[in-house]
Design an enzyme around this catalytic site. Structure first.
Site, short mmCIF file in Angstrom:
data_model
loop_
_atom_site.label_atom_id
_atom_site.label_comp_id
_atom_site.label_asym_id
_atom_site.label_seq_id
_atom_site.Cartn_x
_atom_site.Cartn_y
_atom_site.Cartn_z
N HIS A 1 -1.05 -64.17 -87.61
CA HIS A 1 -0.99 -62.90 -86.50
C HIS A 1 0.55 -61.54 -87.12
CE1 HIS A 1 3.15 -64.60 -85.49
NE2 HIS A 1 2.78 -65.59 -84.58
N HIS B 1 6.98 -77.38 -79.70
CA HIS B 1 6.88 -75.64 -79.82
C HIS B 1 5.46 -75.86 -79.59
CE1 HIS B 1 6.51 -71.74 -80.63
NE2 HIS B 1 6.52 -72.08 -81.05
N GLU C 1 3.30 -73.40 -80.02
CA GLU C 1 1.94 -71.89 -80.07
C GLU C 1 1.60 -73.31 -81.06
OE1 GLU C 1 4.23 -69.10 -82.40
OE2 GLU C 1 2.63 -68.22 -82.40
N ASP D 1 -0.73 -73.37 -84.14
CA ASP D 1 0.03 -73.28 -85.42
C ASP D 1 0.63 -74.43 -85.71
OD1 ASP D 1 2.01 -72.42 -84.13
OD2 ASP D 1 3.07 -71.68 -86.35
N HIS E 1 11.27 -69.70 -80.57
CA HIS E 1 11.30 -68.30 -80.96
C HIS E 1 10.48 -68.07 -79.19
CE1 HIS E 1 7.57 -67.27 -82.68
NE2 HIS E 1 8.08 -69.09 -82.66
N ASP F 1 10.56 -74.16 -85.89
CA ASP F 1 10.33 -73.01 -86.24
C ASP F 1 11.56 -72.02 -87.03
OD1 ASP F 1 7.57 -71.55 -86.52
OD2 ASP F 1 8.32 -71.35 -84.25
N TYR G 1 11.28 -64.78 -92.95
CA TYR G 1 10.34 -65.20 -91.77
C TYR G 1 12.11 -64.81 -90.77
CZ TYR G 1 8.68 -68.85 -88.84
OH TYR G 1 8.39 -70.23 -87.23
N HIS H 1 7.60 -75.44 -91.11
CA HIS H 1 6.80 -74.51 -92.07
C HIS H 1 8.28 -74.70 -93.40
CE1 HIS H 1 4.42 -72.55 -89.58
NE2 HIS H 1 5.28 -72.15 -88.40
FE1 FEO Z 1 5.90 -70.33 -83.54
FE2 FEO Z 1 5.77 -71.64 -85.59
O1 FEO Z 1 4.57 -70.82 -85.07
#
Ligand code: FEO
Length: 398
Positions: free
Chosen positions: A24, A78, A80, A82, A145, A164, A192, A225
């Protein structure tokens, strides 16, 4: 890759996305991973899922350890995509599983994936889930986040899964911090933080204090991640504390773009003025650079100097995009300065200063402008401009 054991009956079952370079808008030069964790006890739990393209790889890894149909819980730290876009695929197999999330996580799942008949268990800070010998504890982490974000802590093994937070976009065959190059690891961790978490610096300090008050002292930090911090998890926590304080070094970043090299000549002359005073410097032509890398360098820089030619009475489009991106990440406590060239009416410097002051960032006045191309006298003024900024950096103020 096969599952990797973190502790007895606790496994990484995520995916490594070697090839993606645009996450993104965040340029992932080394590619990301999507980490998911499987805990096998009397109850079987999957903590987070992976990006949809890797749903089969996730299911195959789980199947090496247990049957996906036997999952009792799927924790959504989370929403999101991913981390959650394989949730539907997992729940198709795990028909008896309960989804565990924050209240906002449940709302997010419904918005992204539609209403469904999955059982949900809403958790809040301090709630526990007994699995048998092991226990999960949850800590809400809104805006770290996203509003729905939360951390999951495996008490007996002292493994914190903060999604994250503490992550890095670092694709590798290794899964642990001590197995990868330390410089690369901290570089990606800083990048990051700068590009994902910097706007929430104040919340980070408070959340780290809250986690400590809850008695959570992780032996392992397993983010969503990158690699898992098992050797020295305090190091990344301490780095987050320092970064969230806005601590900077005697360092400057020049970001510029150019049409016919006039602004570029100014940028190099300004850089001479800065470096001759012993200040570390990074210089980026924005058209040839990526936002994520520039913001990583800004993270520990005391000054950011932005240069643009005037195009159609305003700043060059790459500089406009950079300022939109950079000011959105709110890098406070830095010295900002602008410079540029123009043909007749000007406008770039005015537009840059307006953007910065609207973002409540303090700009060194006056800015520096030249018409057409800098002559020798004007190049000397550029060097002096750089020296003025270097003095301010050395004084540590704005
Ligand atoms: Fe906020 Fe790795 O997604």
């Amino acid at each position: 890759m096969t599952p990797v054991e973190l502790a007895e009956n606790v496994y990484w079952v995520g995916a490594v996305d070697w090839n993606i370079r645009d996450f993104h808008g965040y340029e992932t030069r080394r590619g990301p991973t999507y980490n998911a964790y499987l805990i096998i006890d009397d109850k079987k739990v999957l903590v987070d899922t992976v990006k949809y393209q890797f749903k089969t790889a996730l299911a195959e890894k789980i199947r090496e350890l247990t049957s996906p149909e036997d999952l009792d819980y799927v924790v959504v730290n989370h929403v999101e995509m991913d981390h959650s876009s394989s949730l539907g695929h997992v729940m198709q197999c795990a028909k008896n599983a309960t989804v565990v999330s924050s209240r906002r996580g449940k709302d997010g799942v419904a918005k992204y994936y539609g209403e469904n008949d999955w059982d949900f268990q809403i958790v809040k800070t301090g709630d526990e889930l007994r699995l048998g010998k092991k226990t999960l504890q949850f800590v809400e982490a809104p805006m770290l986040h996203w509003p729905d974000s939360m951390f999951t802590y495996l008490e007996e093994d002292r493994i914190l899964m903060p999604n994250d937070a503490f992550g890095q976009h670092l694709a590798s065959s290794q899964r642990f911090d001590d197995e990868v190059d330390q410089g690369v690891l901290m570089d990606e961790a800083a990048k990051y933080y700068a590009n994902i978490l910097m706007p929430y610096a104040a919340l980070i300090t408070r959340k780290i204090e809250e986690v400590s008050r809850l008695g959570i002292k992780p032996r392992i930090i397993a983010p969503s991640h990158g690699v898992i911090w098992r050797t020295n998890p305090e190091a990344i926590v301490n780095s987050y504390v320092e970064w969230s304080k806005g601590k900077t070094e005697k360092k400057a970043v020049i970001v510029y773009d150019t049409m016919w090299h006039s602004t570029e000549k100014m940028a190099y002359a300004i850089s001479d003025g800065i470096t001759r005073n012993g200040i570390e410097l990074r210089l980026f032509q924005m058209r040839r650079s990526d936002f994520a890398e520039v913001l990583k360098e800004i993270l520990d820089s005391k000054a950011v100097i932005v240069g643009s030619p005037t195009l159609n009475s305003t700043m060059f489009l790459t500089i406009g995009a950079f300022l939109d991106y950079a000011t959105g990440l709110r890098p406070k406590g830095r010295i900002w300065a602008t410079f540029g060239s123009y043909g007749w009416g000007g406008g770039a410097v005015r537009a840059m200063n307006k953007r910065l002051t609207e973002s409540r960032l303090e700009v060194v006045e006056p800015s520096l402008q030249v018409q057409y191309a800098p002559d020798l006298k004007e190049l000397q003024k550029c060097r002096e401009f750089g020296e003025t900024i270097a003095e301010k950096i050395n004084l540590g103020g704005t």
